[in-house]
Write an enzyme that holds these catalytic residues in place. Structure first.
Site, PDB file in Angstrom:
ATOM      1  N   GLU A  39       0.828  -1.195   0.000  1.00 21.35           N
ATOM      2  CA  GLU A  39       0.000   0.000   0.000  1.00 21.35           C
ATOM      3  C   GLU A  39       0.869   1.254   0.000  1.00 21.35           C
ATOM      4  O   GLU A  39       1.944   1.290   0.590  1.00 21.35           O
ATOM      5  CB  GLU A  39      -0.919  -0.013   1.218  1.00 21.35           C
ATOM      6  CG  GLU A  39      -1.906  -1.174   1.140  1.00 21.35           C
ATOM      7  CD  GLU A  39      -3.037  -1.087   2.149  1.00 21.35           C
ATOM      8  OE1 GLU A  39      -4.189  -1.234   1.729  1.00 21.35           O
ATOM      9  OE2 GLU A  39      -2.761  -0.883   3.340  1.00 21.35           O
ATOM     10  N   CYS A  47       3.417   8.504   1.215  1.00 24.40           N
ATOM     11  CA  CYS A  47       3.884   7.589   2.264  1.00 24.40           C
ATOM     12  C   CYS A  47       4.102   6.245   1.581  1.00 24.40           C
ATOM     13  O   CYS A  47       3.157   5.635   1.080  1.00 24.40           O
ATOM     14  CB  CYS A  47       2.833   7.491   3.369  1.00 24.40           C
ATOM     15  SG  CYS A  47       3.290   6.294   4.641  1.00 24.40           S
ATOM     16  N   CYS A  92       5.919  -6.949   7.733  1.00 21.39           N
ATOM     17  CA  CYS A  92       7.024  -6.476   8.574  1.00 21.39           C
ATOM     18  C   CYS A  92       7.363  -7.546   9.594  1.00 21.39           C
ATOM     19  O   CYS A  92       6.475  -8.222  10.117  1.00 21.39           O
ATOM     20  CB  CYS A  92       6.640  -5.179   9.294  1.00 21.39           C
ATOM     21  SG  CYS A  92       8.000  -4.490  10.266  1.00 21.39           S
ATOM     22  N   CYS A 114       5.395  -5.219  16.086  1.00 22.10           N
ATOM     23  CA  CYS A 114       4.848  -4.271  17.074  1.00 22.10           C
ATOM     24  C   CYS A 114       3.358  -4.573  17.259  1.00 22.10           C
ATOM     25  O   CYS A 114       2.626  -4.726  16.271  1.00 22.10           O
ATOM     26  CB  CYS A 114       5.047  -2.834  16.617  1.00 22.10           C
ATOM     27  SG  CYS A 114       6.777  -2.477  16.255  1.00 22.10           S
ATOM     28  N   CYS A 118       0.376  -2.481  15.523  1.00 21.22           N
ATOM     29  CA  CYS A 118       0.525  -2.111  14.101  1.00 21.22           C
ATOM     30  C   CYS A 118      -0.022  -3.214  13.190  1.00 21.22           C
ATOM     31  O   CYS A 118       0.354  -4.384  13.324  1.00 21.22           O
ATOM     32  CB  CYS A 118       2.003  -1.865  13.818  1.00 21.22           C
ATOM     33  SG  CYS A 118       2.366  -1.675  12.063  1.00 21.22           S
ATOM     34  N   GLY A 127       6.392  -1.896   6.604  1.00 20.15           N
ATOM     35  CA  GLY A 127       7.748  -2.421   6.720  1.00 20.15           C
ATOM     36  C   GLY A 127       8.709  -1.560   7.500  1.00 20.15           C
ATOM     37  O   GLY A 127       8.418  -0.416   7.863  1.00 20.15           O
ATOM     38  N   SER A 173      10.916   5.547  16.247  1.00 21.37           N
ATOM     39  CA  SER A 173       9.699   5.238  16.996  1.00 21.37           C
ATOM     40  C   SER A 173      10.071   4.803  18.413  1.00 21.37           C
ATOM     41  O   SER A 173      10.816   3.836  18.581  1.00 21.37           O
ATOM     42  CB  SER A 173       8.933   4.119  16.287  1.00 21.37           C
ATOM     43  OG  SER A 173       8.541   4.539  15.002  1.00 21.37           O
ATOM     44  N   LEU A 174       9.562   5.497  19.406  1.00 22.03           N
ATOM     45  CA  LEU A 174       9.923   5.176  20.796  1.00 22.03           C
ATOM     46  C   LEU A 174       8.772   4.505  21.549  1.00 22.03           C
ATOM     47  O   LEU A 174       8.900   3.411  22.052  1.00 22.03           O
ATOM     48  CB  LEU A 174      10.325   6.447  21.546  1.00 22.03           C
ATOM     49  CG  LEU A 174      11.792   6.875  21.510  1.00 22.03           C
ATOM     50  CD1 LEU A 174      11.973   8.118  22.389  1.00 22.03           C
ATOM     51  CD2 LEU A 174      12.718   5.763  21.970  1.00 22.03           C
ATOM     52  N   ASN A 189      -4.176   4.684  16.060  1.00 23.19           N
ATOM     53  CA  ASN A 189      -5.193   4.364  15.055  1.00 23.19           C
ATOM     54  C   ASN A 189      -5.663   2.933  15.283  1.00 23.19           C
ATOM     55  O   ASN A 189      -4.871   2.078  15.685  1.00 23.19           O
ATOM     56  CB  ASN A 189      -4.609   4.504  13.644  1.00 23.19           C
ATOM     57  CG  ASN A 189      -4.280   5.952  13.322  1.00 23.19           C
ATOM     58  OD1 ASN A 189      -5.056   6.851  13.632  1.00 23.19           O
ATOM     59  ND2 ASN A 189      -3.115   6.184  12.726  1.00 23.19           N
ATOM     60  N   CYS A 230      -1.291   5.931  10.116  1.00 22.33           N
ATOM     61  CA  CYS A 230      -0.070   5.273  10.606  1.00 22.33           C
ATOM     62  C   CYS A 230      -0.427   3.934  11.221  1.00 22.33           C
ATOM     63  O   CYS A 230      -1.341   3.829  12.036  1.00 22.33           O
ATOM     64  CB  CYS A 230       0.567   6.100  11.713  1.00 22.33           C
ATOM     65  SG  CYS A 230       1.313   7.598  11.159  1.00 22.33           S
TER      66      CYS A 230
HETATM   67  N1  SAH Z   1       8.646   0.537  10.645  1.00 22.73           N
HETATM   68  C1  SAH Z   1       8.831   1.927  10.810  1.00 22.73           C
HETATM   69  C2  SAH Z   1       8.012   2.766   9.847  1.00 22.73           C
HETATM   70  C3  SAH Z   1       6.602   2.332   9.576  1.00 22.73           C
HETATM   71  S1  SAH Z   1       5.451   2.518  10.898  1.00 22.73           S
HETATM   72  C4  SAH Z   1       8.563   2.331  12.251  1.00 22.73           C
HETATM   73  O1  SAH Z   1       8.028   1.531  12.996  1.00 22.73           O
HETATM   74  O2  SAH Z   1       8.939   3.433  12.602  1.00 22.73           O
HETATM   75  C5  SAH Z   1       5.214   4.296  10.926  1.00 22.73           C
HETATM   76  C6  SAH Z   1       4.787   4.843  12.266  1.00 22.73           C
HETATM   77  O3  SAH Z   1       3.450   4.427  12.586  1.00 22.73           O
HETATM   78  C7  SAH Z   1       5.657   4.371  13.438  1.00 22.73           C
HETATM   79  O4  SAH Z   1       6.000   5.450  14.264  1.00 22.73           O
HETATM   80  C8  SAH Z   1       4.729   3.434  14.145  1.00 22.73           C
HETATM   81  O5  SAH Z   1       5.066   3.273  15.486  1.00 22.73           O
HETATM   82  C9  SAH Z   1       3.396   4.089  13.951  1.00 22.73           C
HETATM   83  N2  SAH Z   1       2.259   3.212  14.209  1.00 22.73           N
HETATM   84  C10 SAH Z   1       2.198   1.869  14.071  1.00 22.73           C
HETATM   85  N3  SAH Z   1       0.958   1.420  14.387  1.00 22.73           N
HETATM   86  C11 SAH Z   1       0.228   2.496  14.730  1.00 22.73           C
HETATM   87  C12 SAH Z   1      -1.130   2.679  15.123  1.00 22.73           C
HETATM   88  N4  SAH Z   1      -1.978   1.660  15.223  1.00 22.73           N
HETATM   89  N5  SAH Z   1      -1.553   3.932  15.392  1.00 22.73           N
HETATM   90  C13 SAH Z   1      -0.707   4.987  15.269  1.00 22.73           C
HETATM   91  N6  SAH Z   1       0.579   4.880  14.887  1.00 22.73           N
HETATM   92  C14 SAH Z   1       1.047   3.643  14.619  1.00 22.73           C
HETATM   93 FE1  SF4 Z   2       6.949  -2.842  11.490  1.00 25.29          FE
HETATM   94 FE2  SF4 Z   2       6.925  -0.212  12.032  1.00 25.29          FE
HETATM   95 FE3  SF4 Z   2       4.685  -1.679  12.168  1.00 25.29          FE
HETATM   96 FE4  SF4 Z   2       6.575  -2.020  14.002  1.00 25.29          FE
HETATM   97  S1  SF4 Z   2       5.370  -0.141  13.653  1.00 25.29           S
HETATM   98  S2  SF4 Z   2       5.474  -3.657  12.960  1.00 25.29           S
HETATM   99  S3  SF4 Z   2       8.396  -1.746  12.772  1.00 25.29           S
HETATM  100  S4  SF4 Z   2       5.871  -1.253  10.340  1.00 25.29           S
END
Ligand code: SAH
Ligand code: SF4
Length: 345
Positions: free
Chosen positions: A88, A101, A108, A112, A115, A158, A213-214, A289, A332
């Site tokens: 996507e 984006c 991935c 996490c 996500c 990813g 991402s923290l 989200n 996100c």
């Molecule tokens: N893998 C990378 C980039 C893709 S995710 C990363 O993790 O940074 C992009 C951003 O979306 C990251 O900061 C991630 O933590 C955030 N994200 C993932 N799931 C989310 C959700 N359900 N709601 C809001 N942000 C989310």
């Molecule tokens: Fe992968 Fe980023 Fe999603 Fe974590 S937040 S599963 S690193 S895409």
């Protein structure tokens, strides 16, 4: 072919016995104008066109689905890869600017919990061409209305630093001043915190902006949400971030997905403030989200404001990310594909 740098295409064309200038013209047509109707290029030898047709793959990834958000600002493309997998890509409009984006992997491996991409698991790395073509696709879409693509975020599906070479090669192509010419400052790579990758970005002096991402300010809190935090603990991550900022003489964006009752309390903000107070940092707060596999709730607007106020006490600037494209799962962390999504419409 979209994955070849300008010089690589010029070399290929010369190896085929044509002049380098023809390679330059082809490259510009594709990357500056997002067009692959090479037959319209003036004085291109027909032998070269024939060879291109026979030996290179089609430039574009077919659009399996094109969805518009009711917010009027967001559009999501589901693109088909040659092996039947899908990725996507999201086109987002903010005041006065358009951002693409783009994804760097199908699925991935980082897992996490909140996500959707992590919930679907890892399928494969994308090639440089597959990464570049996503931006070209958005650029081509915008060209139809006379707009230009100026911002790219590597924040789709990813983990970009898990696919380092292909991702970085793609940023070089997208940044080439003879092509889309996206300024490196307007290309942001977001990582879950792959420590060796962050160090490598600094050592290679890669000019893209960096977001980390923290989500948690202690090792324990972070590892509960991000399994790979066990492999790259918070101390090592913050050490790599400091190394990066010193080497590059710039700040890092830190991303913090705000989850109600989990990491949106004043104590969490104080912990983050204390962690980042000696770092060059800008914090992006992203209200959670919804995704199918996680039942947390987004932080309330008031909690986000209070969180920002605490960070400000530590001198740390922050922004609350606008929520966009949630109805079409383009926000996100909402990007995911599955065989089911190929057949459900
Ligand atoms: N893998 C990378 C980039 C893709 S995710 C990363 O993790 O940074 C992009 C951003 O979306 C990251 O900061 C991630 O933590 C955030 N994200 C993932 N799931 C989310 C959700 N359900 N709601 C809001 N942000 C989310
Ligand atoms: Fe992968 Fe980023 Fe999603 Fe974590 S937040 S599963 S690193 S895409």
């Amino acid at each position: 072919m979209a994955g070849l740098s300008r010089s690589a295409l010029a070399n290929l064309v010369t190896d085929w016995g044509f002049k380098p200038v023809h390679g330059q013209r082809l490259w510009r047509h594709l990357h500056a104008h997002a067009r692959d109707d090479f037959e319209s290029i003036d004085r291109l030898p027909s032998g070269l066109l024939a060879r291109l047709g026979a030996e290179t793959q089609s430039t574009w990834l077919p659009v399996v689905r094109d969805t518009h958000s009711t917010d009027g600002f967001t559009r999501k493309f589901l693109l088909g890869l040659e092996d039947g997998r899908q990725v996507e890509t999201v086109l987002m409009r903010y005041a006065g600017r358009v951002t693409a984006c783009i994804s760097t992997q199908a699925g991935c491996a980082m897992g996490c919990v909140f996500c959707a991409t992590g919930q679907m698991g890892f399928e494969r790395h994308l090639t440089t061409a597959e990464i570049v073509v996503q931006a070209l696709h958005v650029a081509r879409t915008l060209a139809a209305t006379g707009e230009r693509l100026r911002n790219v975020v590597l924040m789709g599906m990813g983990e970009p630093l898990h696919n380092y070479e292909a991702t970085i090669a793609a940023t070089h192509i997208l940044g080439d001043t003879a092509g889309l010419a996206i300024s490196p400052a307007r290309m942001t790579l977001s990582t879950v915190g792959v420590v060796p990758g962050i160090v490598r970005l600094a050592d290679d002096r890669e000019p893209v902006s960096l977001a980390v991402s923290l989500h948690g300010a202690t090792q324990e809190a972070r590892a509960a949400m991000i399994p790979v935090a066990k492999a790259w603990p918070l101390d090592a991550l913050m050490g790599a971030c400091r190394y990066y900022c010193d080497a590059m003489d710039r700040h890092i964006f830190y991303e913090w997905t705000l989850i109600a009752g989990a990491n949106d309390r004043p104590d969490d903000a104080h912990a983050l403030g204390a962690l980042l107070r000696t770092h060059r940092a800008h914090v992006n707060l992203i209200p959670l989200n919804p995704t199918e596999g996680y039942d947390g709730l987004p932080a309330h607007h008031r909690a986000a404001k209070a969180f920002q106020a605490v960070l400000a006490e530590y001198g740390i600037p922050s922004t609350v990310r606008q929520r966009r494209g949630i109805d079409i799962a383009a926000g996100c962390g909402q990007l995911a594909t599955s065989v089911a999504s190929m057949t459900d419409d």
